[in-house]
Design an enzyme around this catalytic site. Sequence first.
Site, short mmCIF file in Angstrom:
data_model
loop_
_atom_site.label_atom_id
_atom_site.label_comp_id
_atom_site.label_asym_id
_atom_site.label_seq_id
_atom_site.Cartn_x
_atom_site.Cartn_y
_atom_site.Cartn_z
CG HIS A 10 92.05 31.18 44.62
ND1 HIS A 10 91.25 30.61 43.65
CD2 HIS A 10 91.21 31.86 45.43
CE1 HIS A 10 89.98 30.94 43.87
NE2 HIS A 10 89.93 31.71 44.94
CG ASP A 40 92.17 26.77 42.96
OD1 ASP A 40 92.47 27.92 43.38
OD2 ASP A 40 91.64 25.91 43.69
CD GLU A 45 90.24 29.74 48.09
OE1 GLU A 45 89.68 30.23 49.07
OE2 GLU A 45 89.61 29.36 47.07
CD GLU A 46 87.38 28.09 44.88
OE1 GLU A 46 86.74 27.71 45.87
OE2 GLU A 46 87.20 29.20 44.35
CD GLU A 89 88.94 34.67 47.51
OE1 GLU A 89 87.98 34.77 46.71
OE2 GLU A 89 89.43 33.58 47.84
CG HIS A 128 81.94 28.49 44.01
ND1 HIS A 128 82.14 27.86 45.21
CD2 HIS A 128 83.09 29.12 43.72
CE1 HIS A 128 83.37 28.10 45.63
NE2 HIS A 128 83.97 28.88 44.74
#
Length: 363
Positions: A78, A80, A136-137, A166, A340
């Site tokens: 992903h 984003d 995705e987030e 990932e 994150h």
Amino acid sequence: MANPTTTATPALDLSADIVTLTAALCDIESVSRDEAAVCDAIEAALAPLGHLAVTRIGNTLVARTELGRDERVVLAGHIDTVPLTKAPANLPTRRDGDDLVGRGTVDMKGGVAVQLKAALVAEPSRDLTFVFYEGEEIDSQFNGLLHVQQQRPELIEDADFAVLLEPTASQVEGGCKGTLRVDVTVKGVAAHSARPWNGRNAIHDATAVLTRLTAYETSTVTVDGLDYHEAMNATGIRGGIAGNVIPDECVITVNYRYAPDKSADEALLHVKDLFEGYEVLCLDNAPGARPGLDLPAAKAFVDALAVPVIAKEGWTDVARFSGMGIAAVNFGPGDPNLAHHDDERVPVGQLESAEAALLRWLA
């Protein structure tokens, strides 16, 4: 009259080293729902590669080789990120010793950079489908991989195996666990708190549900040689309408993380059996994914990478591939525990080792 200002698409140099490419990707801000600029940049970088056929769906790109190989593998990631921090800002990226620091370095533009380096291989050992997807987030309805499944499934459903880039600290994490969330409701009878004997306190009675939870013995389930540790936990509790009213209802939210040997229906039945006698409302239920490590494509991948293989304890989009009958694993640079974080960072060595491992497999 002055010409209107236009914003040029940022350029990505796929011939740059993996660290420089990762930094360039991260420095193109792409918080969820704002992925157009980075999607434009990736599309422009892929356009000159004659061995790839590129399709765009929204801000999601699918690039395919058509070499007639006996096997096809999806490499997906992903594009984003979660929102940036403001003080201190975590973009642009910066070097801190042996780490590249900045939003997206772990989750997951390091993995996207590895995909892009793999896209340069004009004669890979198997046909490849690259998916660079948006959303995705955030809520699943915005997930670009889901959009491809819904709108152009033929672009991915012919794969024999899938790798989601990932962060896994550059080791292979097979499959993923399922996740189920329910509300368990305990009923009582409302009354004035000065005369509680006229009612029944639902919050007090909720101790019976909590007792079942604390007494619950979780299982470790082996699937395709990998150990998945199941978990059953209360993640929320609510009840009561006023400080002088005996509550007539208490709701406990329970999250069950279950091994990929179970279907979504089997997992829900297990939870309902645990809380027999109470109202159980299913809020969401996403089944896991078997790693399929016994399949030739998966075995070849693990053998070529020569890195540790463990179970994926969380849930990822490999489950979407599993739902299509495609075995999938997670593999990418970066410690998932740092995803994150405000000081998100990836060791340069992991970027380099992930790239080298994937290119070994494609040789």
